[in-house]
Design a protein around this motif. Structure first.
Motif, mmCIF file in Angstrom:
data_model
loop_
_atom_site.group_PDB
_atom_site.id
_atom_site.type_symbol
_atom_site.label_atom_id
_atom_site.label_comp_id
_atom_site.label_asym_id
_atom_site.label_seq_id
_atom_site.Cartn_x
_atom_site.Cartn_y
_atom_site.Cartn_z
ATOM 1 N N VAL A 85 0.863 -1.163 0.000
ATOM 2 C CA VAL A 85 0.000 0.000 0.000
ATOM 3 C C VAL A 85 0.908 1.224 0.000
ATOM 4 O O VAL A 85 1.917 1.236 0.691
ATOM 5 C CB VAL A 85 -0.897 0.007 1.246
ATOM 6 N N ASN A 129 -6.192 0.540 -5.203
ATOM 7 C CA ASN A 129 -6.002 -0.587 -4.295
ATOM 8 C C ASN A 129 -6.589 -1.891 -4.838
ATOM 9 O O ASN A 129 -6.082 -2.965 -4.539
ATOM 10 C CB ASN A 129 -6.589 -0.260 -2.923
ATOM 11 N N PRO A 181 -15.040 -0.914 7.061
ATOM 12 C CA PRO A 181 -13.924 -0.631 7.969
ATOM 13 C C PRO A 181 -13.830 0.866 8.229
ATOM 14 O O PRO A 181 -14.465 1.666 7.552
ATOM 15 C CB PRO A 181 -12.711 -1.115 7.184
ATOM 16 N N LYS A 208 -12.310 4.648 8.326
ATOM 17 C CA LYS A 208 -11.666 5.427 7.271
ATOM 18 C C LYS A 208 -10.152 5.204 7.257
ATOM 19 O O LYS A 208 -9.513 5.209 6.229
ATOM 20 C CB LYS A 208 -11.945 6.908 7.493
ATOM 21 N N ILE A 209 -9.608 5.022 8.468
ATOM 22 C CA ILE A 209 -8.163 4.856 8.588
ATOM 23 C C ILE A 209 -7.670 3.642 7.823
ATOM 24 O O ILE A 209 -6.637 3.647 7.197
ATOM 25 C CB ILE A 209 -7.778 4.685 10.080
ATOM 26 N N LYS A 210 -8.453 2.555 7.881
ATOM 27 C CA LYS A 210 -7.953 1.307 7.311
ATOM 28 C C LYS A 210 -8.605 0.939 5.983
ATOM 29 O O LYS A 210 -8.339 -0.114 5.429
ATOM 30 C CB LYS A 210 -8.159 0.174 8.315
ATOM 31 N N LEU A 211 -9.448 1.828 5.484
ATOM 32 C CA LEU A 211 -10.212 1.530 4.277
ATOM 33 C C LEU A 211 -9.313 1.098 3.117
ATOM 34 O O LEU A 211 -9.507 0.050 2.510
ATOM 35 C CB LEU A 211 -11.015 2.783 3.900
ATOM 36 N N GLY A 212 -8.306 1.923 2.817
ATOM 37 C CA GLY A 212 -7.437 1.665 1.676
ATOM 38 C C GLY A 212 -6.652 0.382 1.854
ATOM 39 O O GLY A 212 -6.558 -0.444 0.943
ATOM 40 N N LYS A 213 -6.113 0.233 3.042
ATOM 41 C CA LYS A 213 -5.301 -0.941 3.353
ATOM 42 C C LYS A 213 -6.116 -2.226 3.174
ATOM 43 O O LYS A 213 -5.678 -3.174 2.532
ATOM 44 C CB LYS A 213 -4.816 -0.800 4.793
ATOM 45 N N PHE A 250 -2.666 11.357 7.591
ATOM 46 C CA PHE A 250 -3.687 10.314 7.612
ATOM 47 C C PHE A 250 -3.866 9.727 6.212
ATOM 48 O O PHE A 250 -3.518 10.366 5.220
ATOM 49 C CB PHE A 250 -5.026 10.901 8.090
ATOM 50 N N PRO A 251 -4.424 8.513 6.114
ATOM 51 C CA PRO A 251 -4.689 7.943 4.791
ATOM 52 C C PRO A 251 -5.637 8.837 3.987
ATOM 53 O O PRO A 251 -6.377 9.638 4.562
ATOM 54 C CB PRO A 251 -5.362 6.604 5.111
ATOM 55 N N GLU A 276 -8.408 8.450 2.648
ATOM 56 C CA GLU A 276 -9.850 8.348 2.876
ATOM 57 C C GLU A 276 -10.326 9.257 4.004
ATOM 58 O O GLU A 276 -11.514 9.488 4.163
ATOM 59 C CB GLU A 276 -10.231 6.896 3.192
ATOM 60 N N VAL A 277 -9.379 9.769 4.803
ATOM 61 C CA VAL A 277 -9.748 10.646 5.913
ATOM 62 C C VAL A 277 -9.686 12.093 5.430
ATOM 63 O O VAL A 277 -8.703 12.496 4.820
ATOM 64 C CB VAL A 277 -8.764 10.456 7.092
ATOM 65 N N HIS A 332 -13.655 14.807 8.928
ATOM 66 C CA HIS A 332 -13.508 13.655 9.833
ATOM 67 C C HIS A 332 -12.596 14.023 11.001
ATOM 68 O O HIS A 332 -12.864 13.699 12.149
ATOM 69 C CB HIS A 332 -12.885 12.454 9.114
ATOM 70 N N ASP A 363 4.660 -1.099 7.905
ATOM 71 C CA ASP A 363 5.883 -0.780 7.168
ATOM 72 C C ASP A 363 6.941 -0.139 8.064
ATOM 73 O O ASP A 363 8.120 -0.424 7.946
ATOM 74 C CB ASP A 363 5.572 0.165 5.999
ATOM 75 N N LYS A 368 -4.132 7.292 15.702
ATOM 76 C CA LYS A 368 -4.871 6.624 14.632
ATOM 77 C C LYS A 368 -5.819 5.563 15.196
ATOM 78 O O LYS A 368 -6.960 5.439 14.768
ATOM 79 C CB LYS A 368 -3.880 5.944 13.678
ATOM 80 N N PHE A 380 -8.646 7.191 16.824
ATOM 81 C CA PHE A 380 -9.482 7.730 15.746
ATOM 82 C C PHE A 380 -10.416 6.634 15.217
ATOM 83 O O PHE A 380 -11.620 6.834 15.059
ATOM 84 C CB PHE A 380 -8.547 8.232 14.634
ATOM 85 N N GLU A 381 -9.852 5.470 14.975
ATOM 86 C CA GLU A 381 -10.624 4.342 14.459
ATOM 87 C C GLU A 381 -11.752 3.952 15.393
ATOM 88 O O GLU A 381 -12.872 3.705 14.965
ATOM 89 C CB GLU A 381 -9.708 3.127 14.392
ATOM 90 N N HIS A 416 -14.404 6.369 15.388
ATOM 91 C CA HIS A 416 -15.236 6.178 14.208
ATOM 92 C C HIS A 416 -16.366 5.192 14.491
ATOM 93 O O HIS A 416 -17.497 5.406 14.105
ATOM 94 C CB HIS A 416 -14.375 5.679 13.046
#
Lengths: 342, 303
Positions: A208, A261, A301, A303-308, B77-78, B80-81, B85, B183, B290, B293-294, B297
């Motif tokens: 990713v 992805n 999931p 938002k943080i882990k959506l892409g992963k 943040f990724p 998608e955020v 948010h 990673d 993070k 945050f999750e 959510h």
């Protein structure tokens, strides 16, 4: 030992010669030279060369190393190859290894472990020139002993070689081209997505894009992953391209591929499932990804882990396609939950 | 008495994102996020100095923020955020307030000292940060895990793996294993000895660190006399080791501490590793943010 061709380098006023030694000769003649070249990069940790060690023992051929002589000697045009060969064997103690120290060290270690295929050839480029400065100039301009290309660059080079458009009818655009609205081709893939997919395929891991780790560090990680996932026997990336080429005219599938992805996960999964996926009709594959998306949407999931998760689960989906192809969305959702503990 | 550090907002923040502002609010977690992501100004009323913080310690390695912006604030943040948010998240961060307040103060002290080149002072605060989070972060992690049964098992495992002799810092190290697939966990922390101008000193300190302060298995790669690449966990062990050996000089101990005979220029030695250490702990702090945050959510999934 043998030399077989020569050419003049007019810029450094030198002679460049190509030839080879057997691994055994290289061990006797070149290894003792290594300590001498103090101006060279210091020896690196051997961990990174363990894979090369393994490959040498299995009989890989390494890229040529470069060996230089600083000498005023001019070789006569007649019988030049014989003369050079004579010179090399009598003056080898004065030679400098200017590129390939790590490779020679690795060779020496394989020899110590008594795993060396002694008669295998090591190709060598010799440079004869009359001054240290000129030699240094050549080393610097040729980038000898410098940073290698990044994996990203290498994959990019390979992509243009594969001629993705002509051979697979896959259109792609760079980010630069897409920056201008009028130039955006809705039927094109992003070049960076294809590169990322190729890298992930090579690394056998749904890499990713991690913005938090800067590119150079990410490249290091990618290289480690690629090195530890040896080439597969049967599958290669052209099968991924074939599949994209086959399915892209289906709008639903094309849209699915356009999500970076998905494309990455798909590519890695294809390493295992290329046969079954390539045997599908576009409509069949469309049904499968519909089920996938339905399950994934319910999976919901954070938002943080959506892409992963999209990346990892699309990979799992393709990888285990033959097993889970008939799952309905609910069963697939359960399968995803088990995998991720969510 | 009013507080010593007055925060100044370097960003223009629209009203609908007001929860992201460091002025007029007292959200310690937000402040920590802002300080460590390099979008933070503050006035030290004691020194009458305005200080700007522009290092983003959440990237690996640390990156420089030339001009802070909301977009860059979001970038850690990724994809998608988005900012709304984040705004919603920072509106509701109201647990563990006193802990985050403590942590914030240590971070401020650490970064100000670092900025003013008070290397050893800054290092002490870095170490205090490590101690401060080493027990709390695993507990925060466990207490927010929604599966209570699982959380008991996790806690038990951390304790067992820590062993009888291990203290809080060892407990933290065990906890960090939960990130082993990330990673950053397989990334190296690189010490560049070229930052030392004097050649003799460069070679001396390279050898000193390599031979005395770190086990060989934690050195992933090296270029002799120039660079050491530490394993991510190994670097944490190294920070503890150098602190234990330098900030003590008991003679009856079986351990050999660092005498000032060996290290004539502690500023130089610690200067090599200070920012890497801040970077290291910031990566973990961000993981906790993070994670929080999750969970947020799932509690407030209407946003």
């Amino acid at each position: 030992m043998k030399v077989f061709d020569t050419e003049n380098d007019n810029v450094i006023d030198g002679l460049v010669v190509s030839g080879f030694m057997s691994y055994e000769e290289a061990i006797t003649n070149l290894i003792p030279l290594i300590d001498k070249t103090e101006f060279q990069r210091k020896l690196q940790d051997k961990k990174f060369y363990e894979k090369l060690e393994r490959d040498i023992a299995r009989g890989c051929v390494m890229p040529p190393i470069t060996v230089a002589f600083i000498t005023e000697n001019k070789f006569p045009a007649e019988n030049i190859l014989v003369e050079i060969q004579k010179f090399i064997s009598t003056h080898i103690n004065d030679a400098l290894v200017i590129d390939g120290i790590q490779r020679l060290n690795t060779l020496a270690r394989v020899n110590k472990a008594e795993k060396l295929i002694k008669e295998k050839k090591l190709y060598i480029n010799y440079i004869f020139c009359n001054s240290m400065d000129k030699l240094l100039y050549r080393m610097i301009t040729l980038n000898n002993g410098q940073r290698p290309m990044t994996p990203r660059h290498q994959v990019e080079a390979m992509m243009s070689y594969l001629n993705v458009f002509d051979n697979y009818n896959i259109v792609y655009q760079t980010e630069k081209e897409r920056a201008i609205k009028s130039k955006i081709n809705p039927k094109a893939f992003n070049k960076s997505d294809l590169i990322q997919a190729y890298l992930a395929f090579m690394a056998n891991s749904p890499l990713v894009d991690n913005k938090k780790i800067i590119q150079e560090k990410m490249d290091e990680l990618t290289v480690v992953k690629i090195i530890s996932s040896e080439p597969t026997e049967k599958s290669d990336f052209s099968q991924v391209l074939k599949a994209i080429s086959k399915f892209q005219s289906n709008i639903r599938i094309f849209k699915w591929f356009k999500v970076t992805n998905n494309l990455i996960g798909f590519s890695v999964g294809m390493r295992t499932s290329y046969e079954i996926i390539l045997s599908l009709k576009p409509e069949e594959f469309e049904e499968s990804i519909k089920t996938f998306d339905e399950a994934f949407d319910q999976f919901n999931p954070s938002k943080i882990k959506l892409g992963k998760y999209r990346c990892e689960l699309s990979c799992e989906f393709i990888k285990n396609y033959s097993q889970i192809k008939d799952y309905d969305a609910d069963t697939l959702l359960e399968y995803f939950s088990d995998l991720t503990n969510e | 008495m009013s507080s010593r550090y007055n925060y100044k907002e370097p960003l223009r923040i629209p009203i609908e994102l007001c929860n992201l502002s460091i002025e007029g609010r007292n959200n310690h977690l937000l402040n920590i996020y802002r300080i460590l992501s390099g979008s933070f100004d503050c006035e030290d009323s004691f020194l009458s100095k305005k200080l700007k913080f522009r290092d983003n310690f959440f990237t690996l390695p640390t990156s420089r923020i030339n001009k802070p912006s909301l977009n860059k604030l979001k970038n850690n943040f990724p994809d998608e955020v988005d900012l709304t948010h984040m705004n919603a998240y920072f509106r509701h961060t109201n647990s563990n307030i006193s802990f985050y307040k403590k942590l914030e103060k240590e971070i401020i002290k650490c970064l100000i000292a670092c900025k003013r080149n008070n290397i050893l002072e800054s290092f002490i605060h870095l170490y205090r940060i490590l101690e401060c989070v080493s027990y709390s972060f695993p507990l925060i992690y466990i207490s927010k895990s929604t599966e209570y049964l699982g959380s008991f098992e996790a806690l038990k495992k951390f304790m067992i793996d820590t062993g009888n002799k291990g203290g809080e810092l060892k407990f933290f190290e065990t906890f960090l294993h939960i990130y082993h697939e990330e990673d950053f966990y397989s990334t190296t922390i690189d010490i560049d000895f070229w930052e030392i101008e004097d050649e003799d000193l460069r070679i001396k300190y390279y050898a000193f660190i390599k031979n005395n302060l770190i086990k060989p298995q934690y050195i992933i790669d090296e270029t002799a006399g120039e660079e050491l690449k530490f394993d991510f966990i190994g670097f944490y062990k190294f920070l503890i080791e150098i602190r234990n050996k330098y900030f003590h000089l008991r003679q009856g101990d079986w351990k050999i501490n660092i005498s000032s005979e060996n290290i004539e220029y502690p500023e130089i030695l610690f200067g090599l590793i200070l920012k890497k250490g801040i970077n290291w702990i910031s990566i973990i702090i961000f993981e906790i943010i993070k994670f929080d945050f999750e969970n947020h959510h799932s509690r407030y999934s209407h946003f």
